[in-house]
Design a protein around this motif. Structure first.
Motif, PDB file in Angstrom:
ATOM      1  N   LEU A  32       0.829  -1.204   0.000  1.00 45.05           N
ATOM      2  CA  LEU A  32       0.000   0.000   0.000  1.00 45.05           C
ATOM      3  C   LEU A  32       0.869   1.262   0.000  1.00 45.05           C
ATOM      4  O   LEU A  32       0.530   2.263  -0.655  1.00 45.05           O
ATOM      5  CB  LEU A  32      -0.928  -0.002   1.208  1.00 45.05           C
ATOM      6  N   ALA A  33       1.999   1.217   0.714  1.00 41.03           N
ATOM      7  CA  ALA A  33       2.898   2.368   0.750  1.00 41.03           C
ATOM      8  C   ALA A  33       3.507   2.643  -0.622  1.00 41.03           C
ATOM      9  O   ALA A  33       3.679   3.800  -1.016  1.00 41.03           O
ATOM     10  CB  ALA A  33       4.007   2.134   1.779  1.00 41.03           C
ATOM     11  N   LEU A  34       3.839   1.582  -1.363  1.00 42.06           N
ATOM     12  CA  LEU A  34       4.356   1.753  -2.725  1.00 42.06           C
ATOM     13  C   LEU A  34       3.317   2.424  -3.619  1.00 42.06           C
ATOM     14  O   LEU A  34       3.631   3.346  -4.381  1.00 42.06           O
ATOM     15  CB  LEU A  34       4.756   0.396  -3.312  1.00 42.06           C
ATOM     16  N   MET A  35       2.074   1.969  -3.517  1.00 39.78           N
ATOM     17  CA  MET A  35       1.020   2.529  -4.355  1.00 39.78           C
ATOM     18  C   MET A  35       0.760   4.000  -4.010  1.00 39.78           C
ATOM     19  O   MET A  35       0.726   4.862  -4.896  1.00 39.78           O
ATOM     20  CB  MET A  35      -0.265   1.719  -4.181  1.00 39.78           C
ATOM     21  N   LEU A  36       0.612   4.288  -2.720  1.00 45.64           N
ATOM     22  CA  LEU A  36       0.329   5.658  -2.314  1.00 45.64           C
ATOM     23  C   LEU A  36       1.525   6.576  -2.548  1.00 45.64           C
ATOM     24  O   LEU A  36       1.351   7.736  -2.922  1.00 45.64           O
ATOM     25  CB  LEU A  36      -0.068   5.685  -0.834  1.00 45.64           C
ATOM     26  N   GLY A  37       2.735   6.053  -2.327  1.00 46.60           N
ATOM     27  CA  GLY A  37       3.930   6.852  -2.587  1.00 46.60           C
ATOM     28  C   GLY A  37       4.008   7.275  -4.039  1.00 46.60           C
ATOM     29  O   GLY A  37       4.340   8.423  -4.361  1.00 46.60           O
ATOM     30  N   TYR A  38       3.682   6.347  -4.935  1.00 50.71           N
ATOM     31  CA  TYR A  38       3.709   6.645  -6.372  1.00 50.71           C
ATOM     32  C   TYR A  38       2.614   7.655  -6.733  1.00 50.71           C
ATOM     33  O   TYR A  38       2.856   8.611  -7.483  1.00 50.71           O
ATOM     34  CB  TYR A  38       3.511   5.362  -7.172  1.00 50.71           C
ATOM     35  N   ILE A  39       1.416   7.455  -6.208  1.00 54.97           N
ATOM     36  CA  ILE A  39       0.305   8.367  -6.505  1.00 54.97           C
ATOM     37  C   ILE A  39       0.629   9.783  -6.033  1.00 54.97           C
ATOM     38  O   ILE A  39       0.423  10.767  -6.758  1.00 54.97           O
ATOM     39  CB  ILE A  39      -0.989   7.859  -5.847  1.00 54.97           C
ATOM     40  N   LEU A  40       1.161   9.909  -4.811  1.00 57.34           N
ATOM     41  CA  LEU A  40       1.474  11.231  -4.272  1.00 57.34           C
ATOM     42  C   LEU A  40       2.645  11.886  -4.996  1.00 57.34           C
ATOM     43  O   LEU A  40       2.730  13.111  -5.077  1.00 57.34           O
ATOM     44  CB  LEU A  40       1.787  11.118  -2.774  1.00 57.34           C
ATOM     45  N   ALA A  41       3.554  11.063  -5.532  1.00 58.06           N
ATOM     46  CA  ALA A  41       4.714  11.605  -6.246  1.00 58.06           C
ATOM     47  C   ALA A  41       4.389  12.007  -7.672  1.00 58.06           C
ATOM     48  O   ALA A  41       5.008  12.922  -8.220  1.00 58.06           O
ATOM     49  CB  ALA A  41       5.854  10.586  -6.241  1.00 58.06           C
ATOM     50  N   ARG A  42       3.419  11.340  -8.299  1.00 59.53           N
ATOM     51  CA  ARG A  42       3.183  11.521  -9.734  1.00 59.53           C
ATOM     52  C   ARG A  42       1.853  12.191 -10.080  1.00 59.53           C
ATOM     53  O   ARG A  42       1.717  12.758 -11.150  1.00 59.53           O
ATOM     54  CB  ARG A  42       3.245  10.163 -10.443  1.00 59.53           C
ATOM     55  N   LYS A  43       0.870  12.113  -9.201  1.00 56.30           N
ATOM     56  CA  LYS A  43      -0.469  12.570  -9.564  1.00 56.30           C
ATOM     57  C   LYS A  43      -0.848  13.851  -8.816  1.00 56.30           C
ATOM     58  O   LYS A  43      -0.473  14.048  -7.660  1.00 56.30           O
ATOM     59  CB  LYS A  43      -1.509  11.488  -9.255  1.00 56.30           C
ATOM     60  N   ASN A  44      -1.591  14.707  -9.500  1.00 55.35           N
ATOM     61  CA  ASN A  44      -2.210  15.869  -8.878  1.00 55.35           C
ATOM     62  C   ASN A  44      -3.722  15.718  -9.019  1.00 55.35           C
ATOM     63  O   ASN A  44      -4.233  15.515 -10.125  1.00 55.35           O
ATOM     64  CB  ASN A  44      -1.752  17.163  -9.562  1.00 55.35           C
ATOM     65  N   PHE A  45      -4.430  15.789  -7.923  1.00 52.40           N
ATOM     66  CA  PHE A  45      -5.865  15.580  -7.960  1.00 52.40           C
ATOM     67  C   PHE A  45      -6.514  16.336  -6.805  1.00 52.40           C
ATOM     68  O   PHE A  45      -5.850  16.709  -5.830  1.00 52.40           O
ATOM     69  CB  PHE A  45      -6.199  14.085  -7.865  1.00 52.40           C
ATOM     70  N   ARG A  46      -7.802  16.570  -6.965  1.00 53.29           N
ATOM     71  CA  ARG A  46      -8.546  17.261  -5.910  1.00 53.29           C
ATOM     72  C   ARG A  46      -8.601  16.390  -4.659  1.00 53.29           C
ATOM     73  O   ARG A  46      -8.907  15.205  -4.729  1.00 53.29           O
ATOM     74  CB  ARG A  46      -9.968  17.551  -6.404  1.00 53.29           C
ATOM     75  N   GLY A  47      -8.281  16.982  -3.549  1.00 55.16           N
ATOM     76  CA  GLY A  47      -8.280  16.243  -2.286  1.00 55.16           C
ATOM     77  C   GLY A  47      -6.934  15.641  -1.925  1.00 55.16           C
ATOM     78  O   GLY A  47      -6.817  14.931  -0.925  1.00 55.16           O
ATOM     79  N   LYS A  48      -5.897  15.938  -2.726  1.00 53.26           N
ATOM     80  CA  LYS A  48      -4.574  15.377  -2.449  1.00 53.26           C
ATOM     81  C   LYS A  48      -4.038  15.853  -1.100  1.00 53.26           C
ATOM     82  O   LYS A  48      -3.479  15.068  -0.327  1.00 53.26           O
ATOM     83  CB  LYS A  48      -3.603  15.758  -3.562  1.00 53.26           C
ATOM     84  N   SER A  49      -4.215  17.134  -0.809  1.00 49.05           N
ATOM     85  CA  SER A  49      -3.748  17.678   0.472  1.00 49.05           C
ATOM     86  C   SER A  49      -4.462  17.023   1.645  1.00 49.05           C
ATOM     87  O   SER A  49      -3.857  16.738   2.686  1.00 49.05           O
ATOM     88  CB  SER A  49      -3.951  19.195   0.516  1.00 49.05           C
ATOM     89  N   LEU A  50      -5.771  16.776   1.468  1.00 50.46           N
ATOM     90  CA  LEU A  50      -6.536  16.114   2.531  1.00 50.46           C
ATOM     91  C   LEU A  50      -6.044  14.695   2.741  1.00 50.46           C
ATOM     92  O   LEU A  50      -5.882  14.238   3.888  1.00 50.46           O
ATOM     93  CB  LEU A  50      -8.024  16.111   2.173  1.00 50.46           C
TER      94      LEU A  50
END
Length: 230
Positions: A32-50
């Motif tokens: 799960l950390a690999l998936m979320l780490g990649y999403i936070l590093a590569r994607k910009n989306f509404r609610g990312k800060s939350l």
């Protein structure tokens, strides 16, 4: 003085239980950390800060509060706990599984932060070139992104392991302090402190904890420096 180095079986049990809990918590958290780490590093989306704020809550909340929330969630009257108990007859609180869950939740943000930082340093052009050559996103992730960010991933794993090893508040609240079942190294130290005449075993466990934590931090720093050099 020699007695200080004579580790009793109950102390070994606490040390080995801590290592088992820490290893399992890392294994459970890593995918799960690999998936979320990649999403936070590569994607910009509404609610990312939350999402980032929620992920990092265990770092800033008192661990006892985290443990209490886990107790509410996984207790036999909780949302998940009631379902698990009714369907599978499984009770999570005050068990070995509860200790693993508590350690995982507390250490998870450290792993995600390290993995995210490492993956954000990987050249996006390399991933795009891989996909241009016909490789899928999943294959590109495991053949390009993960190998290039490996030092940061390993550093995050080690940091999470060390944090799990030292977890106390959430574990004692959610898993209890049951000798041989949930009594990890910090909980054993706490139990010995409450007993008169237990200065030697307390000091032994403190020394063991210091040694393991120091080695883990040194390994983490080594991997971080390696990542910076590369």
């Amino acid at each position: 003085m020699m007695g200080l180095f004579q580790i009793a079986p109950s102390e070994w049990t606490a040390v080995m239980l801590s290592i088992q809990v820490s290893v399992l918590s890392v294994m459970v958290s890593l995918p799960l950390a690999l998936m979320l780490g990649y999403i936070l590093a590569r994607k910009n989306f509404r609610g990312k800060s939350l999402l980032e704020s929620v992920l990092h809550l265990p770092l800033v909340m008192p661990p006892v509060v985290t443990g209490y929330l886990l107790l509410l969630l996984f207790g036999t009257q909780g949302f998940l706990g009631h379902w698990l108990f009714v369907v599978f007859g499984v009770s999570i609180p005050f068990s070995f599984a509860a200790a693993v869950i508590a350690s995982s939740v507390i250490a998870f943000p450290l792993m995600v932060r390290s993995i995210r930082t490492a993956m954000s340093m990987v050249d996006v052009g390399l991933e795009e070139a891989s996909r241009t050559l016909g490789k899928g996103r999943l294959e590109t992730f495991f053949r390009i992104t993960v190998p290039l960010s490996a030092p940061g991933i390993i550093s995050g794993v080690i940091l999470a392991f060390a944090r799990s090893l030292g977890e106390f508040g959430a574990t004692i609240t959610f898993a209890g302090n049951i000798a041989g079942q949930t009594q990890t190294l910090p909980l054993a130290v706490y139990a010995y402190i409450q007993m008169p005449g237990k200065e030697e075993p307390t000091m032994r466990l403190v020394i063991i904890s210091l040694v393991i934590s120091t080695v883990a931090m040194m390994m983490s720093e080594w991997f971080i420096n390696k990542m910076r050099r590369s």
